[in-house]
Design an enzyme around this catalytic site. Structure first.
Site: not given
Ligand code: NI
Length: 475
Positions: A281, A424
């Site tokens: 992400d 991430h």
């Molecule tokens: Ni996020």
């Protein structure tokens, strides 16, 4: 009632005093208030610090109110799930009201008898929030009272259970399987009587205290490690032991957590191949994302990227490379706003702006969506005409920023077949973890696929627009 009265009193005094040209007293008053608030905030920070290690989900919200005679130093989480957040606020209000009643009643009777001054009291509230792989949040509230400057050694613990994917509360009774209390009773008796320092201090009548029907096992939290029980001060041990907690591994509780949910009834598996979906992400990021892509390219693996529109505009080449390597490129909104707090029009505007950024970089709209903070409600669902993908294993990479810690989370998560792992794409530590993880998973026989591929292969389902594929789905 009370705050309003105080505020209006302050306003009147300020008005009166400034009319007389005597502003020293009025600023003195608010200075005292400010000093008290600062003092309470500092005390709160000390109180809350004890619980911070286990705030695995949600955003901590602090409330510090100085009032006479009752003050409040409260911390509770915001999860981004509308109904859950509403319920949490309700719980905090209930705790406040009970505290008010306790101290105001105590004052009334005392005043009547002794005509003594009011008791000044402060309510401290802290929390732990445990998140398990299947989207279950156990919220543990710790409540302590301070009366006339003396902090009570007693802390009240209350635990509430939530399904964040379904945005609802689940009663504890529904989560206790057959023999839950019986197994917990057997385990705790054995553990506390054979393990230092507990075996030295446990009260002689422990068998009665820890009987399955003694009421001590209906308050629990589900953690990634096991079922966590709290035992109050003086409950089983002398006061010096404080609150005692014990986590019982799920194996020892004999059966896995069963969260009652419609979509746990999965269709038969369509593929016998072991598959995992890695997801990243908040990118793209030219350094970290490119390092992740280097690894994927080297091992012929695929992943899914949930990119932010404003970064897609900034780093279109990275996004192009994600797509060129066969990865799935999804939207994670334009700039990471919490969609559950936006209006339908605001969500729609964000979706369009993000789609334009993807169009410019890739020549097409994003095909899948992951909401920032995993925050989803009906309003969000209605506005998103893409399949909505959450995850089932949270590596907490944003928190640890440590490749080893990320790998530890994954390696201790048991069978990974069908799981969607959240990382991430903006941290070099996550890229470092990926470099080790990809060959490790392939060595374990897992095929690394995109989330859409995983849904089709493991569930025989074509991902549907506006449907949330959540924690329980990816089990
Ligand atoms: Ni996020």
């Amino acid at each position: 009632m009370k705050p309003k009265r105080i505020i209006s009193f302050l306003l009147i005094s300020i008005l009166l005093l400034s009319c007389c040209g005597c502003s020293a007293t009025s600023s003195g008053l608010s200075m005292l208030n400010r000093k008290k608030i600062t003092e309470l905030t500092q005390k709160g920070e000390t109180y809350w610090a004890a619980y911070q290690e286990h705030q695995e989900t949600g955003e901590a919200t602090n409330v510090v109110e100085y009032q006479k005679p009752l003050s409040y130093v409260l911390q509770y989480p915001k999860t981004g799930c509308a109904a859950v957040d509403e319920r949490i606020k309700g719980i905090v209000t209930d705790i406040r009201n009970a505290f008010d009643q306790e101290f105001l009643q105590a004052n009334t009777s005392e005043n009547e008898i002794k005509n003594s001054k009011e008791t000044e009291a402060t309510l401290y509230l802290g929390y732990e929030a445990y998140l398990t792989d299947n989207d279950h949040m156990s919220l543990v509230f710790f409540e302590t009272h301070e009366a006339d400057g003396v902090l009570s050694p007693h802390t009240r613990i209350q635990i509430f259970h939530f399904d964040l994917g379904e945005d609802m509360e689940i009663p504890a009774e529904e989560l206790m399987w057959t023999d839950f209390a019986k197994n917990a009773s057997a385990y705790t008796q054995k553990y506390f009587t054979t393990t230092e320092p507990y075996s030295k201090g446990i009260f002689g009548n422990y068998a009665t205290l820890l009987a399955p029907d003694g009421g001590r096992f209906d308050r629990f939290a589900f953690t990634t490690e096991g079922v966590l029980f709290y035992f109050d001060r003086y409950d089983l041990f002398p006061g010096s032991y404080g609150i005692v907690s014990l986590t019982i591994p799920y194996e020892d509780m004999r059966t896995k957590i069963e969260v009652p949910k419609a979509d746990t009834l999965l269709p038969p598996e369509k593929s016998n191949k072991k598959m995992v979906a890695l997801t990243y992400d908040d990118g793209p990021n030219p350094i970290a994302t490119n390092a992740i892509l280097d690894t994927l390219e080297q091992y012929g693996a695929k992943a899914t990227f949930f990119d932010l529109g404003h970064l897609v505009e900034r780093y279109p080449d990275v996004v192009k490379r994600e797509a060129a390597l066969g990865c799935e490129v999804g939207s994670h909104s334009y700039d990471h706003k919490n969609f559950s707090k936006l209006t339908a029009a605001q969500i729609s505007a964000d979706v369009q702006k993000t789609a334009a950024a993807f169009q410019k970089a890739l020549g097409k709209d994003p095909s899948v969506f992951r909401p920032p903070y995993g925050a989803c409600n009906d309003n969000v669902k209605k506005q998103i005409s893409m399949p909505i993908y959450l995850w089932s294993i949270d590596t907490l990479d944003w928190k640890s920023r440590n490749a080893k810690a990320i790998l530890d989370v994954i390696k201790t998560s048991g069978d990974l077949d069908g799981k969607v792992i959240l990382m991430h794409g903006i941290y070099t530590s996550s890229a470092e973890a990926t470099a080790i993880l990809v060959p490790y998973l392939q060595g374990q026989g897992y095929e690394l696929v995109t989330v859409s591929e995983l849904i089709q292969a493991k569930h025989g389902e074509i991902p549907a627009n506006g449907k949330i594929y959540g924690y329980s789905y990816f089990q």
